[in-house]
Design a protein around this motif. Sequence first.
Motif, PDB file in Angstrom:
ATOM      1  N   VAL A 186       1.242  -1.243  -0.095  1.00 30.25           N
ATOM      2  CA  VAL A 186      -0.355   0.399  -0.114  1.00 30.25           C
ATOM      3  C   VAL A 186       0.678   1.321   0.297  1.00 30.25           C
ATOM      4  CG1 VAL A 186      -1.311   1.018   1.273  1.00 30.25           C
ATOM      5  CG2 VAL A 186      -2.556  -0.990   1.125  1.00 30.25           C
ATOM      6  N   PRO A 187       2.145   1.570   1.113  1.00 34.21           N
ATOM      7  CA  PRO A 187       2.912   2.802   0.612  1.00 34.21           C
ATOM      8  C   PRO A 187       3.217   3.138  -0.425  1.00 34.21           C
ATOM      9  CG  PRO A 187       3.121   1.366   2.785  1.00 34.21           C
ATOM     10  CD  PRO A 187       2.055   0.634   2.226  1.00 34.21           C
ATOM     11  N   VAL A 188       3.872   1.411  -1.098  1.00 35.78           N
ATOM     12  CA  VAL A 188       3.720   1.917  -2.895  1.00 35.78           C
ATOM     13  C   VAL A 188       3.464   2.634  -3.658  1.00 35.78           C
ATOM     14  CG1 VAL A 188       6.052   1.535  -4.274  1.00 35.78           C
ATOM     15  CG2 VAL A 188       6.204   0.356  -1.885  1.00 35.78           C
ATOM     16  N   LEU A 189       2.687   1.918  -3.727  1.00 33.18           N
ATOM     17  CA  LEU A 189       0.898   1.740  -5.301  1.00 33.18           C
ATOM     18  C   LEU A 189       0.179   3.415  -4.721  1.00 33.18           C
ATOM     19  CD1 LEU A 189      -0.043  -2.333  -4.829  1.00 33.18           C
ATOM     20  CD2 LEU A 189       1.960  -0.479  -6.548  1.00 33.18           C
ATOM     21  N   TYR A 190      -0.045   3.087  -3.295  1.00 34.93           N
ATOM     22  CA  TYR A 190      -1.288   4.365  -3.348  1.00 34.93           C
ATOM     23  C   TYR A 190      -0.744   5.781  -3.042  1.00 34.93           C
ATOM     24  CZ  TYR A 190      -4.033   0.456  -3.904  1.00 34.93           C
ATOM     25  OH  TYR A 190      -4.298  -0.909  -4.132  1.00 34.93           O
ATOM     26  N   ASP A 191      -0.958   7.004  -3.627  1.00 30.82           N
ATOM     27  CA  ASP A 191      -0.777   8.672  -2.901  1.00 30.82           C
ATOM     28  C   ASP A 191      -2.106   8.547  -1.424  1.00 30.82           C
ATOM     29  OD1 ASP A 191       0.428  10.948  -2.753  1.00 30.82           O
ATOM     30  OD2 ASP A 191      -2.368  11.542  -3.128  1.00 30.82           O
ATOM     31  N   SER A 244      -0.769   6.431  -6.542  1.00 29.98           N
ATOM     32  CA  SER A 244       0.505   6.971  -6.534  1.00 29.98           C
ATOM     33  C   SER A 244       0.927   7.731  -8.282  1.00 29.98           C
ATOM     34  CB  SER A 244       1.614   5.935  -6.416  1.00 29.98           C
ATOM     35  OG  SER A 244       2.816   6.936  -6.902  1.00 29.98           O
ATOM     36  N   ASP A 245       0.749   9.212  -8.689  1.00 25.85           N
ATOM     37  CA  ASP A 245       1.090   9.680  -9.815  1.00 25.85           C
ATOM     38  C   ASP A 245       2.430   8.490 -10.349  1.00 25.85           C
ATOM     39  OD1 ASP A 245       2.647  10.667  -8.527  1.00 25.85           O
ATOM     40  OD2 ASP A 245       2.213  12.799  -8.334  1.00 25.85           O
ATOM     41  N   LEU A 246       3.058   7.911  -9.810  1.00 25.01           N
ATOM     42  CA  LEU A 246       4.255   7.544 -10.379  1.00 25.01           C
ATOM     43  C   LEU A 246       3.885   6.799 -11.471  1.00 25.01           C
ATOM     44  CD1 LEU A 246       6.773   7.563  -7.507  1.00 25.01           C
ATOM     45  CD2 LEU A 246       6.600   9.412  -8.997  1.00 25.01           C
ATOM     46  N   GLU A 277       8.524  11.546 -17.948  1.00 20.57           N
ATOM     47  CA  GLU A 277       8.050  12.844 -16.468  1.00 20.57           C
ATOM     48  C   GLU A 277       9.007  12.279 -14.705  1.00 20.57           C
ATOM     49  OE1 GLU A 277       4.760  14.701 -16.343  1.00 20.57           O
ATOM     50  OE2 GLU A 277       4.451  15.271 -17.777  1.00 20.57           O
ATOM     51  N   VAL A 278       8.806  10.578 -15.160  1.00 27.43           N
ATOM     52  CA  VAL A 278       8.451   9.929 -13.591  1.00 27.43           C
ATOM     53  C   VAL A 278      10.414   9.564 -13.920  1.00 27.43           C
ATOM     54  CG1 VAL A 278       8.533   7.611 -12.533  1.00 27.43           C
ATOM     55  CG2 VAL A 278       6.495   8.842 -13.740  1.00 27.43           C
TER      56      VAL A 278
END
Length: 464
Positions: A24-29, A436-438, A445-446
């Motif tokens: 979750v901390p990696v995939l979500y904003d 995450s916007d990444l 951009e990323v």
Amino acid sequence: MKERGKTGGQPSVDERYTQWKSLVPVLYDWLANHNLRPCEGETDGSVPNTLVIANCEIVKPRVAAAEHISQFNEEARSPFVKKFKTIIHPGEVNRIRELPQNSKIVATHTDSPDVLIWDVEAQPNRHPVLGAADSRPDLILTGHQDNAEFALAMCPTEPFVLSGGFTVPLDMLLTIEILVAGKDKSVVLWSIHDHISASAADPGSTKSPGSGGSGIKHSSKVGGGNDKAADNPSIGPRGIYQGHDDTVEDVQFCPSSAQEFCSVGDDSCLILWDARTGSSPAVKVEKAHNADLHCVDWNPHDENLILTGSADNSVRMFDRRNLTSGGVGSPIYKFEGHKAAVLCVQWSPDKSSVFGSSAEDGFLNVWDHEKVGKKNDRVGARMPNSPPGLFFQHAGHRDKVVDFHWNASDPWTIVSVSDDCESTGGGGTLQIWRMSDLIYRPEEEVLAELEKFKSHILTCSSKS
């Protein structure tokens, strides 16, 4: 959804969920997990059926700390979701849609032939206790000959309502021919203007001006327990459209027209309608899928593109310019990434080529059809077994994801709902989340941002 164990190398539901939660901390904003009320009260009659209106505080992008969004109790209610009002609903709430022009007006489908219209701001707040009388809807839309429980759409351009209906067989001893003949199989169109204009002209009239003879009457068949009038105003349809040979599962308006709409059903057909040319199908695509069709959506950015989801586990994209009546439908592309029946599809309001699909397998997939066949399909390149076009998979639900919706006001934010009663022993699960916007931003951009971040870290390290 029962746990599958490790049969065939597939992880169990618990193992899959644990793996997802660790990411979750990696995939979500941002993510909020809200446990709905236990299901026992909904099935044994101890607690009445309710329509709950709630407000949700959505955290701004790149504000939530990673450790914060990953620390939630899946059996608790989220502090971000605050109940605003409760309406005691006559029967189960099977589908809810809001009027795009006024979010305070919502339509609900229940286990009856009627569609109920609610002004949620004007409705009294009720306390769902044993024996409480039903709230009274502000308007009842009549016209179906039998139960209409799921197919429901609101017009984005005018206050029109679409519904598709079906019949539950009452006598299983009837022959197949009589059973089919007894089904509704119709798409019904109403205009709320018919009620408004009739009320303005003459509150006691029995005809609605400009409605083609649609009547406005009063009905007391829906129970009541508030201060509203004893009778409920109701209106008949503007049109009834028949062309399906089985249950109508979903309906959708053309984004720019109140006269054009489409429907899908258990007859495997996708039908396009034009109210200006009569009540017969404008185009009827036979065998749009290889099984029942459960859902349909019309692209608000490109009105030529229509999505369908089916019990054959696939999502198909059609170009209406290429559709002809009869024969087998020819989709532009078949998206095959679910392992069970697809229940809901919806185009993203943020990017014209992006859409989501949810299914009985517990996943909500996010696709970009422009990535199909392109070398820069990063997910496909990194994961050889990933279907083309799939770039994000939300696995935060333990059971079938029965509905979801993109937030038109907050980019890339989604609310999803699952039916977790059997697997958790409690209520269903409501989740509001933003990836995450990444994940969805252009790769160049990323990479540039990550390089800048790397340089910043190295500069800080050298100073320390």
